[in-house]
Design a protein around this motif. Structure first.
Motif: not given
Length: 635
Positions: A472-496
């Motif tokens: 359960e913790k591994l699933k949560q960590l994977m979901q958190l990692k995917e959300e962080q990657e999407r958030y980083i990409e979105r933040a990078q685009q918004e920054k550009e």
């Protein structure tokens, strides 16, 4: 010391309730939970690491009651004494906690609703049992105390029972429980639930009687009821519900005891006196303290006598330095029982000694009679033998020798047989001892196997839970990692995008500033040009007016007889230069109007039209006065 014993009784029930396997030991985790609850109900600061530090040198196995007692005394009971002194500890809450733990395992009321006791009544009877039980474990109540408590409850319900009936009932309970020392609390509760001693009394009546006895024995309420009390300031009479305890007399607005109206402290210097009837009140008495006298009135003489006797008892307890009437009575009953036991034991010992002396005397008498009879027979035989001795001496000697030989042989054979039997018995005992040791080892092996299987099952369950939690913790960590990657990409685009937009806005701002600076410069130049054009227009307007006057003069025909002033401009030779200067001034005026504003240009055109005579209305002729007033044109 008395409070510690009462607390230990309740804790003993909670400890035995946690001992599921009835091995006399409880696991540390359960003792931690029990200790935490005791800390909470006793209002003692929690010390979660004290238990681990106390049993640090021990193994991880369960703890016995003897091993738990030092921790209990040091970290809980010693601190509970200070809570009692400060008034922050309520013993009823402590008993409720222990009752909840032990009743869940040991007390089973009738599921069909046929039980005579509610859970609250069973709890109060449990508290009464602990109060009256002996200070020995396992806790039991001796028949005398059972009889005392039953009489208390039955008398509260206005029932009477004979001593024979109580003895027969207690004998039946002891026989059913296969004990002779007394009753356990569960047998005691079953006695009430069965209703054998209640004679058909209702459940509500029994509950009220138990509550009354609980208040009297546990809460130390010596007496309670309604009395009329006279006020201290207004001097009016009001009916109040009074509760008498050994140290105070409290009164409330009603018997629910929710609104306390006052407390009368009692000590050794207080006294109670009977007062004569007055002011329409009868059966009056007063309680005198060191600071005030309280006047009260009872409903009848019997109630006044009971109240005065109860208050005198409370004052006597205060004078003797005692805190509870029933604890004192319980101690006296216990001392009386101990005295009776000692007297009974001494009496039994005396009877046994007398019986032994009598038996010894009878035995000696029998021996004496046997000796006398033997002596008489010996005398007779001696006489007979003396008569036949000479004739049968040889035969008798031979027979005796033969008997002696036979006796020796028989003795030797019996001794050999006894030795064989003793050897056989020794072999049997050795065999039995080996079998017992083998049985004990088998039982220990079986217990170890059962414990190992239980430990293996618990470890397997723990591993399964850990694996599920890790997944359960591994699933949560994977979901958190995917959300962080999407958030980083979105933040990078918004920054550009923001950087591009900021750069574009910066360029636009620079262009706007340049344009604004150019507009300001153009406006400044335009303002300067307008000022110059206005000055030129004013000059041109002045020149135009002058030349209009001059033109009007030149174009006006000269009639005979007119008298005009002779000026330098009236000569004919000077006409062309004047017209040339007029044309040049008109050209300059036109050029100035094209560089300046449109309005001055239109004004100059109108003036030019007026000069050239292109307008519809001809310019009016100037009068001689105007000619005189107009100034000369400037060169």
């Amino acid at each position: 010391m008395a409070l510690r014993k009462e607390l230990l009784k309740s804790i003993w029930y909670a400890f035995t309730a946690l001992d599921v396997e009835k091995s006399g030991k409880v696991s540390k985790s359960q003792l931690k939970v029990l200790s935490h609850n005791l800390y909470t109900v006793l209002h003692i600061p929690h010390d979660p690491v004290a238990l681990e530090e106390h049993f640090r040198d021990d193994d991880d196995g369960p703890v016995s009651s003897q091993g738990y007692m030092p921790y209990l005394n040091k970290y809980i009971l010693d601190k509970a004494w200070w809570q009692v002194e400060e008034g922050a500890f309520v013993k009823e809450h402590f008993d409720e906690l222990c009752w909840t733990l032990t009743a869940k395992k040991n007390y089973r009321a009738d599921s069909n609703g046929n039980s005579m006791l509610s859970n609250q009544d069973a709890f109060r009877l449990w508290c009464l049992f602990n109060f009256l039980s002996e200070d020995k474990y396992p806790l039991i109540m001796v028949p005398d105390e059972v009889e005392y408590l039953l009489k208390k409850v039955l008398s509260s319900m206005s029932l009477e029972v004979s001593l024979g009936e109580l003895e027969e009932l207690l004998a039946q309970e002891a026989q059913a429980a296969q004990t002779t020392g007394g009753l356990s609390v569960w047998q005691f509760l079953e006695l009430f639930n069965s209703g054998r001693c209640l004679r058909g009394v209702g459940r509500d009546t029994l509950s009220m009687a138990i509550h009354e006895v609980y208040q009297e024995l546990i809460q130390d309420i010596l007496k309670q009821g309604y009395l009329w009390k006279r006020g201290h300031l207004r001097r009016n009479w009001a009916e109040r519900w009074f509760q008498l305890q050994p140290s105070r007399l409290c009164y409330f607005g009603s018997e629910e005891c929710k609104e306390k109206r006052g407390i009368i402290p009692l000590d050794a210097h207080c006294c109670v006196e009977v007062l004569p009837d007055r002011d329409g009140k009868r059966c009056m008495f007063c309680v005198k303290t060191a600071t005030r006298t309280y006047e009260m009135s009872a409903s009848d003489t019997r109630q006044r006598q009971e109240w005065t006797a109860a208050i005198q008892t409370a004052i006597r307890l205060q004078a003797e330095g005692k805190t509870s009437l029933h604890k004192d009575l319980k101690q006296k009953r216990r001392e009386q029982r101990e005295q009776r036991e000692r007297r009974r034991a001494a009496k039994e010992e005396e009877l046994l000694r007398l019986q032994q002396l009598q038996e010894e005397k009878e035995r000696k008498l029998q021996e004496l009679e046997l000796l006398q009879e033997a002596q008489r027979q010996a005398e007779r035989l001696l006489q007979e033998e003396e008569e036949r001795r000479r004739s049968q001496h040889r035969e008798l000697q031979q027979a005796l020798e033969g008997q002696l030989r036979e006796a020796e042989q028989a003795r030797a054979s019996m001794q050999a047989e006894m030795e064989l039997k003793e050897e056989e018995a020794a072999r049997q005992r050795q065999r039995i001892k080996e079998l017992e040791e083998m049985q004990q080892r088998l039982q220990e092996a079986l217990q170890l196997e059962v414990k190992a299987r239980r430990d293996e099952e618990s470890v397997r369950l723990a591993q399964t839970r850990l694996l599920e939690e890790e997944e359960e913790k591994l699933k949560q960590l994977m979901q958190l990692k995917e959300e962080q990657e999407r958030y980083i990409e979105r933040a990078q685009q918004e920054k550009e995008e923001l950087q591009q937009e900021m750069a574009q806005q910066s360029r636009s701002l620079q262009q706007a500033q340049q344009q604004l600076e150019e507009v300001r410069q153009n406006r400044q130049r335009a303002d300067e040009d307008v000022e110059a054009a206005q000055r030129k227009l004013r000059q041109a307007s002045t020149n135009v007016k002058h030349w209009n006057v001059q033109m009007n003069r030149l174009m006006h025909p000269i009639e005979p007889g007119d008298k005009r002033p002779v000026t330098s401009s009236s000569f004919t030779g000077f006409q062309p230069p004047l017209l040339a200067r007029h044309d040049s001034s008109l050209k300059r005026l036109t050029r100035w109007g094209s560089q300046g504003n449109r309005t001055p240009l239109s004004n100059s055109n109108e003036q030019q039209k007026s000069l050239n005579g292109g307008g519809e209305d001809p310019a009016p002729a100037s009068t001689p006065q105007e000619d005189k007033l107009d100034p000369a044109p400037e060169n």
